[in-house]
Design a protein around this motif. Structure first.
Motif, PDB file in Angstrom:
ATOM      1  N   TYR A  52       0.831  -1.099  -0.048  1.00  0.00           N
ATOM      2  CA  TYR A  52      -0.018  -0.045   0.198  1.00  0.00           C
ATOM      3  C   TYR A  52       0.801   1.288  -0.016  1.00  0.00           C
ATOM      4  O   TYR A  52       0.541   2.304  -0.602  1.00  0.00           O
ATOM      5  CB  TYR A  52      -0.770  -0.022   1.180  1.00  0.00           C
ATOM      6  CG  TYR A  52      -1.584  -1.168   1.199  1.00  0.00           C
ATOM      7  CD1 TYR A  52      -2.695  -1.261   0.397  1.00  0.00           C
ATOM      8  CD2 TYR A  52      -1.709  -2.233   1.998  1.00  0.00           C
ATOM      9  CE1 TYR A  52      -3.690  -2.589   0.589  1.00  0.00           C
ATOM     10  CE2 TYR A  52      -2.494  -3.377   2.300  1.00  0.00           C
ATOM     11  CZ  TYR A  52      -3.452  -3.370   1.612  1.00  0.00           C
ATOM     12  OH  TYR A  52      -4.395  -4.683   1.551  1.00  0.00           O
ATOM     13  N   ASP A  55       2.298   1.754  -3.589  1.00  0.00           N
ATOM     14  CA  ASP A  55       1.366   2.238  -4.304  1.00  0.00           C
ATOM     15  C   ASP A  55       0.914   3.744  -4.126  1.00  0.00           C
ATOM     16  O   ASP A  55       0.250   4.236  -4.923  1.00  0.00           O
ATOM     17  CB  ASP A  55       0.306   1.313  -4.022  1.00  0.00           C
ATOM     18  CG  ASP A  55       0.326   0.008  -5.034  1.00  0.00           C
ATOM     19  OD1 ASP A  55       1.390  -0.238  -5.660  1.00  0.00           O
ATOM     20  OD2 ASP A  55      -0.529  -0.860  -4.885  1.00  0.00           O
ATOM     21  N   ASP A  57      -0.654   4.660  -1.509  1.00  0.00           N
ATOM     22  CA  ASP A  57      -2.033   4.640  -0.867  1.00  0.00           C
ATOM     23  C   ASP A  57      -2.176   5.207   0.672  1.00  0.00           C
ATOM     24  O   ASP A  57      -2.883   5.544   1.270  1.00  0.00           O
ATOM     25  CB  ASP A  57      -2.899   3.235  -0.958  1.00  0.00           C
ATOM     26  CG  ASP A  57      -3.112   2.963  -2.564  1.00  0.00           C
ATOM     27  OD1 ASP A  57      -3.459   3.940  -3.223  1.00  0.00           O
ATOM     28  OD2 ASP A  57      -3.020   1.750  -2.954  1.00  0.00           O
ATOM     29  N   LEU A  58      -0.825   4.567   1.356  1.00  0.00           N
ATOM     30  CA  LEU A  58      -0.645   4.957   2.595  1.00  0.00           C
ATOM     31  C   LEU A  58       0.812   5.576   2.770  1.00  0.00           C
ATOM     32  O   LEU A  58       1.582   5.426   1.812  1.00  0.00           O
ATOM     33  CB  LEU A  58      -0.415   3.399   3.413  1.00  0.00           C
ATOM     34  CG  LEU A  58      -1.809   2.738   3.417  1.00  0.00           C
ATOM     35  CD1 LEU A  58      -1.155   1.584   4.236  1.00  0.00           C
ATOM     36  CD2 LEU A  58      -2.853   3.310   4.293  1.00  0.00           C
ATOM     37  N   VAL A  84      -3.869   7.829   5.605  1.00  0.00           N
ATOM     38  CA  VAL A  84      -4.772   7.368   4.373  1.00  0.00           C
ATOM     39  C   VAL A  84      -5.593   8.463   4.016  1.00  0.00           C
ATOM     40  O   VAL A  84      -6.766   8.980   4.795  1.00  0.00           O
ATOM     41  CB  VAL A  84      -5.585   6.152   4.923  1.00  0.00           C
ATOM     42  CG1 VAL A  84      -6.387   5.596   3.763  1.00  0.00           C
ATOM     43  CG2 VAL A  84      -4.758   5.111   5.586  1.00  0.00           C
ATOM     44  N   GLY A  85      -5.513   9.158   2.861  1.00  0.00           N
ATOM     45  CA  GLY A  85      -6.101  10.237   2.392  1.00  0.00           C
ATOM     46  C   GLY A  85      -5.892  11.433   3.632  1.00  0.00           C
ATOM     47  O   GLY A  85      -5.211  11.679   4.195  1.00  0.00           O
ATOM     48  N   ASP A 153      -8.642  -1.685   8.813  1.00  0.00           N
ATOM     49  CA  ASP A 153      -9.812  -1.196   7.940  1.00  0.00           C
ATOM     50  C   ASP A 153     -10.975  -0.775   8.663  1.00  0.00           C
ATOM     51  O   ASP A 153     -11.972   0.007   8.576  1.00  0.00           O
ATOM     52  CB  ASP A 153     -10.243  -2.573   7.256  1.00  0.00           C
ATOM     53  CG  ASP A 153     -11.537  -2.437   6.314  1.00  0.00           C
ATOM     54  OD1 ASP A 153     -11.409  -1.621   5.534  1.00  0.00           O
ATOM     55  OD2 ASP A 153     -12.370  -3.093   6.721  1.00  0.00           O
TER      56      ASP A 153
END
Length: 167
Positions: A52, A55, A57-58, A84-85, A153
């Motif tokens: 992640y 990529d 994403d994190l 995360v975002g 999650d």
């Protein structure tokens, strides 16, 4: 009432407690064992989340913080932020000297009040990490890549559910 009779039991208690102090683990050893265990935990998490992070994403960020415990004094230990975002989940070590464990790290989404506990248990020579929900303190789950990802999650999903309900 004479002071000699009262002073003797106190003197004995003070001597017994002073002698017991020598039987405790050295605070420097406690801190070294704890900071090493937390560092290895963060390395495991970085490995689990590497795809992640690669990529984009994190984002993982470690920041040193001072912690003070009565039994060890003040020491520095890293906090791990998982970005995360717009959201951040933080792993924040709470202490090496906790009841029923060899240490505890709180895992929570910034801005939310309910942490998950990651506790270090077992014999000091081979401790293991476990996840504990505050609502289920009697139960623990072994910390693995799968249980960590499910917990991350769960913490992040609480944000997305909250966001969707305000739209």
């Amino acid at each position: 009432m004479g002071t000699g009779a009262v002073g003797m039991p106190l003197r004995e208690t003070i001597e017994r407690l002073r002698d017991a102090r020598g039987e405790r683990d050295d605070p420097a050893e406690i801190v070294a064992r704890w900071t090493g265990a937390v560092s290895r935990l963060y390395a495991d998490i970085a490995g689990w989340l590497k795809p992640y992070v690669d990529d984009g994403d994190l984002i993982l960020e470690r920041t040193a913080r001072a912690v003070h415990e009565e039994a060890t004094g003040t020491y520095e230990i890293d906090v791990l932020d998982i970005g995360v975002g717009p959201e951040t989940v933080r792993l924040e070590p709470k202490g090496a000297v906790v009841i029923g464990a060899l240490g505890r790290v709180d895992m929570f989404r910034l801005g939310s009040g309910d942490p998950m506990f990651i506790v270090l248990t077992g014999p000091a020579q081979q401790p293991t990490w476990s996840l504990v929900k505050p609502s289920e303190r009697g139960r623990s789950t072994a910390l693995t890549k799968e249980t960590f990802e499910a917990t991350l999650d769960e913490l992040l999903a609480a944000y997305s559910l909250r966001s969707e309900s305000t739209m």
